[in-house]
Design an enzyme around this catalytic site. Structure first.
Site, PDB file in Angstrom:
ATOM      1  N   CYS A  40       3.442  -4.737   6.652  1.00 39.08           N
ATOM      2  CA  CYS A  40       3.046  -4.473   5.271  1.00 39.08           C
ATOM      3  C   CYS A  40       4.242  -3.981   4.462  1.00 39.08           C
ATOM      4  CB  CYS A  40       1.935  -3.418   5.227  1.00 39.08           C
ATOM      5  SG  CYS A  40       0.372  -3.978   5.916  1.00 39.08           S
ATOM      6  N   HIS A  88       0.822  -1.213   0.000  1.00 40.88           N
ATOM      7  CA  HIS A  88       0.000   0.000   0.000  1.00 40.88           C
ATOM      8  C   HIS A  88       0.858   1.266   0.000  1.00 40.88           C
ATOM      9  CE1 HIS A  88       0.911   0.826   4.246  1.00 40.88           C
ATOM     10  NE2 HIS A  88       0.618  -0.443   4.527  1.00 40.88           N
TER      11      HIS A  88
END
Length: 418
Positions: A343, A325
């Protein structure tokens, strides 16, 4: 097979054994007035039975056998049930002796004998022998199959899934099911089913699917007998296609992601991955969804330091919440250090490009992280983290068999025209 749930008191057991020994002799029993020395009485009026032999109505083999004590002051002490072939039926006796029920299935079109032992309030033993026949099952159990994913276009890493409506544990029955589940692709490629659990299978090739392929999935299981009273049911066929081969490789130690399209590098992206304690998982992950804007909080992963962020261009790769992301707050660390909670973060510009050029089923691979390797199942599609030989062991048909030639091998072996 009798399975009494409790033991009788030691004094009663001893007396009963003594009585049996005495009754086996020539001397008559029951003359001294002791109920424990009496011959077993007919206990027919003290028990009820859900497979009555009266009228010769055949019992439904799909229903469990049940024997119940109707004497509030007495109890069942033992039940033995077996068919004409000598196969015993497993069962459980309630702790109070009020009920016995079978725990193993009855056979269809079979004759059974049930021997029930009881004792009354004074401890006097009772006996009853019951017989009954089973007929054909009144209902058939159907095993339906649901294939996944939904119809559409996917990346070359997308596994095929088969969800079963009933569990299948027996290996021979699994082989029947697996043999009927057909997967074909154009261009052709070899693959295999792998039993994830009793109700779920995954199918994948040895290597990734070919790019621009058409994959067709169908079942020939309908009407096929799988086991006792279980037959193949319905399954809606599935067709999916693959797009270009897109693989994103993240080197957590170098803090770089390299994106390949049809085996050529199309972009290199500075990234940050999981910091110590939140290390990003190594291994091959398959894109699960493009979720766009997502709210991410520390509570979702149990992080000790608080955060609550609205995150854009989010691409999910695990069920537990690992994404690729946009992370504009960590641009200064991207390409240099790992500062995320697991992440893979990148600049908003790079994340927008990645989001536009990735699709469900594409491959996101992480190398050189201090994290564990992603599990094959349970947290998304980690199927490709099993090498081919281990994958084949999960097949009821191929496990333990030597690997054969691939379609490419067979093409090379095909005689050439002259």
């Amino acid at each position: 097979m009798s399975l009494p749930a409790i033991s009788r008191p030691r004094t009663v057991v001893s007396c009963t054994l003594l009585v049996i020994a005495l009754c086996a002799g020539v001397t008559a029993c029951g003359s001294d007035g002791n109920p424990l020395s009496a011959r077993p009485y007919d206990a027919a009026d003290q028990i009820s039975f859900n497979a009555s032999s009266e009228g010769r109505k055949k019992a439904d083999p799909d229903k469990p056998l049940e024997v119940v004590s109707e004497d509030s002051d007495g109890r069942i002490t033992d039940v033995t049930a077996y068919d004409s072939s000598g196969r015993h039926v497993a069962g459980e006796l309630a702790a109070d002796g009020g009920r016995w029920h079978s725990t193993s299935p009855l056979a269809a079109n079979a004759s059974y004998t049930v021997r029930v032992s009881t004792e009354d309030e004074d401890g006097a033993p009772g006996r009853k022998v019951l017989t009954f026949d089973t007929g054909k099952p009144t209902t058939k159990k159907h095993l339906d199959v649901t294939f996944g994913p939904k119809k559409g276009t996917y990346g070359v890493g997308q596994p095929i899934t088969a969800e079963l409506s009933r569990p299948v544990k027996d290996r021979a029955q699994r082989a029947v099911v697996e043999r009927a589940l057909k997967v074909s692709s154009t261009p052709a490629t070899d693959g295999a089913w792998h039993w994830v659990d009793d109700k779920k299978l995954h199918y994948r090739p040895k290597d990734y699917w070919p790019a621009q392929a058409t994959i067709q999935v169908r079942s020939n299981l309908q009407g096929i007998k799988i086991g006792d009273r279980m037959w193949g049911g319905t399954a809606k066929p599935l067709t999916i296609t693959t797009a270009d081969k897109v693989i994103a490789v993240t080197d957590a130690a170098a803090h770089q992601m390299t994106v390949y399209k049809n085996d050529e590098i199309v972009r290199q992206i500075p990234v940050t991955t999981g910091m110590p304690g939140y290390d990003t998982r190594n291994g091959v992950k398959v894109v699960l969804a493009k979720e766009g804007t997502v709210r991410m909080t520390s509570a979702s992963i149990g992080a000790s330091d608080f955060y609550d962020l609205i995150v854009h261009h989010s691409v999910r790769v695990t069920h537990s919440g690992e994404y690729v992301h946009a992370a504009p707050w960590s641009v200064g660390s991207q390409g240099y250090a790992n500062v995320s909670h697991g992440c893979t973060g990148m600049s908003t510009e790079n994340a927008a490009w990645f989001y536009e050029n990735i699709r469900e089923g594409d491959i996101v691979k992480v190398i050189n992280s201090a994290g564990d390797t992603m599990a094959p199942f349970g947290n998304g599609y980690g199927d490709w983290n099993l090498d081919w030989s281990k994958w084949r062991t999960g097949s009821a048909l191929l496990g333990g068999t030597p690997e054969g030639p691939t379609p490419a091998d067979r093409a090379r072996l095909r005689p050439q025209s002259v």
